[in-house]
Design a protein around this motif. Sequence first.
Motif, short mmCIF file in Angstrom:
data_model
loop_
_atom_site.label_atom_id
_atom_site.label_comp_id
_atom_site.label_asym_id
_atom_site.label_seq_id
_atom_site.Cartn_x
_atom_site.Cartn_y
_atom_site.Cartn_z
N VAL A 51 -37.82 21.71 -54.37
CA VAL A 51 -36.42 21.75 -53.98
C VAL A 51 -35.59 21.01 -55.03
CG1 VAL A 51 -37.08 21.85 -51.55
CG2 VAL A 51 -36.56 19.64 -52.59
N VAL A 52 -34.28 21.13 -54.89
CA VAL A 52 -33.37 20.52 -55.86
C VAL A 52 -32.40 19.58 -55.14
CG1 VAL A 52 -31.59 20.95 -57.61
CG2 VAL A 52 -33.52 22.55 -57.35
N VAL A 53 -32.21 18.40 -55.72
CA VAL A 53 -31.18 17.47 -55.24
C VAL A 53 -30.20 17.28 -56.40
CG1 VAL A 53 -30.68 15.12 -54.46
CG2 VAL A 53 -32.77 16.28 -53.68
N SER A 54 -28.93 17.62 -56.19
CA SER A 54 -27.98 17.60 -57.31
C SER A 54 -26.64 16.99 -56.89
CB SER A 54 -27.74 19.02 -57.81
OG SER A 54 -26.72 19.03 -58.79
N MET A 112 -31.86 11.02 -46.58
CA MET A 112 -32.26 11.77 -47.78
C MET A 112 -33.70 12.29 -47.62
SD MET A 112 -32.13 12.75 -51.09
CE MET A 112 -30.77 11.90 -51.88
N THR A 113 -34.61 11.41 -47.18
CA THR A 113 -36.00 11.81 -47.00
C THR A 113 -36.13 12.90 -45.93
OG1 THR A 113 -36.76 9.61 -47.62
CG2 THR A 113 -38.31 10.98 -46.40
N GLU A 114 -35.42 12.72 -44.83
CA GLU A 114 -35.48 13.69 -43.73
C GLU A 114 -35.03 15.08 -44.20
OE1 GLU A 114 -33.22 14.53 -39.48
OE2 GLU A 114 -32.99 12.60 -40.48
N LEU A 115 -33.91 15.12 -44.90
CA LEU A 115 -33.38 16.40 -45.39
C LEU A 115 -34.34 17.04 -46.40
CD1 LEU A 115 -29.54 16.26 -46.08
CD2 LEU A 115 -30.79 17.71 -44.48
N THR A 116 -34.88 16.22 -47.29
CA THR A 116 -35.77 16.74 -48.33
C THR A 116 -37.04 17.30 -47.71
OG1 THR A 116 -34.90 15.08 -49.87
CG2 THR A 116 -36.91 16.21 -50.52
N LYS A 117 -37.56 16.65 -46.66
CA LYS A 117 -38.75 17.17 -45.99
C LYS A 117 -38.46 18.51 -45.33
CE LYS A 117 -41.25 12.85 -45.12
NZ LYS A 117 -41.73 11.87 -44.11
N LYS A 118 -37.29 18.64 -44.70
CA LYS A 118 -36.92 19.92 -44.09
C LYS A 118 -36.81 21.01 -45.16
CE LYS A 118 -34.39 18.33 -40.01
NZ LYS A 118 -33.05 18.29 -39.34
N ALA A 119 -36.18 20.66 -46.27
CA ALA A 119 -36.02 21.63 -47.37
C ALA A 119 -37.38 22.01 -47.94
CB ALA A 119 -35.12 21.05 -48.46
N ALA A 120 -38.28 21.03 -48.07
CA ALA A 120 -39.61 21.29 -48.62
C ALA A 120 -40.41 22.20 -47.71
CB ALA A 120 -40.35 19.97 -48.85
N LEU A 125 -42.71 27.64 -46.84
CA LEU A 125 -42.80 28.88 -46.08
C LEU A 125 -42.37 30.07 -46.92
CD1 LEU A 125 -43.35 30.25 -43.37
CD2 LEU A 125 -40.97 29.77 -42.73
N THR A 126 -41.28 29.91 -47.67
CA THR A 126 -40.80 30.99 -48.54
C THR A 126 -41.86 31.37 -49.57
OG1 THR A 126 -38.48 30.38 -48.30
CG2 THR A 126 -39.07 31.64 -50.26
#
Length: 444
Positions: A51-54, A112-120, A125-126
């Motif tokens: 994922v990307v954090v920008s 930040m960690t929570e969001l990144t885990k959801k995104a990951a 899955l994708t």
Amino acid sequence: MAQAMKVAIVDDEQDMRQSISQWLALSGFETETFPSAEDALKTLGNDYPGVVVSDIKMPGMDGMAFLKRLMSVDSALPVIMITGHGDVPMAVEAMRVGAFDFLEKPFNPDRMTELTKKAANARRLTLDNRALRRELSDGGSGIIKKLIGASPVMERLREDILDLGQADGHVLIDGETGTGKTLVAHALHAVGAKAGKKFVLFSCAAHDEATLAKRLFGPIGDGDQLPLLEEARGGTLVLEDIEALPQTLQARLLSWMNEQGTPAETRIVAICNLQEQGKTCEDALRPDLYYRLAAMKITIPPLRQRGEDILMLFQRFAEQFADEYGCDAPEVSAQEAAQLLQAPWPGNIRQLVNVAERAVLQARRGSGTIASLLMADNDETQMTVTTEGKPLKEYVEAFERMLIDNTMRRHRGSIVNVMEELCLPRRTLNEKMAKYGLQRADYI
């Protein structure tokens, strides 16, 4: 996490990059940092395993332009945007463009960690789904590999099979005679969740109403034989010639489907063979049954719409029959290639197989032409023009591809021999092979 998911951190401020990187690394992620969007784009491509954090506000290419570029490369790539205080309208716009979510400075590291885990998790899955689709479309199921062809309509057909095969609903398949509807039914079963379960094939046109009622719903009264709906329990029941099912039995079938609920324990794949008679399946079925089945519908393209697939298939079938009869496959001239491409093919694949076999037998005797075979199968006035007329350029390219393919096969991938026979310089041959998707390794 079984395997650390990557996180690309893009921010022009070094301290911010390092702090985010350290925090996410402690949370189990593999991080990489970039001082600018331009630098990040050199690494972030389609199927990036993370994922990307920008940040949004950066010199040069800002976060919004960066996000749009990423979405054009891979629209399913999760991008978490970091905004300054008061930039919520910009963050909302980023979400509209395709951002996964946003964080407003100063942000809570745990958030930040929570969001990144959801995104990951979404990214994993994708990527898993893409890997599965590639495996299946490359022939992982065995059966889908038999759906030969590089034309756009065949690419779409394989995509439809992969999509509907993994769904739970009942399916309606229609198309002209000889297009391969039963093969598609096999493929739908093979790529779905019921692949290891029963696959039962039954023709509704082969029996009278009383026999159909017994075979489908029972009681059979023949020892241990089960009604088809019971025999196929948990798997797939393919009903060929669904248009021949009497209205009373259509009503019983619909009631049985409604009783199953969702998801269906047993999948019905109905095959309709009315298209070539100027009628449609909708004309023959009760509206409620038709719309229940047609919610997931696949229409098989006729051969005349498949362009250079015709030459590819003819060559494949001719080589198979040549092996069977112990002779060489016939050489196809430019004129004959054009005739094959222009023929109306009312019998579709079945007719093409027949023409290929007879062409091999003719070649073995040393007499006859492909044109004569086509005239025997079709009215002479129809033979040279179909309703699917194509530009001359398409005929030329189709013949050129077939010629290079045949020559590569004959010389077993020897580039030097192919260059010599076709009088082509190496660069030109390489360019044409790349253009037509031909790879030397396939011929060695």
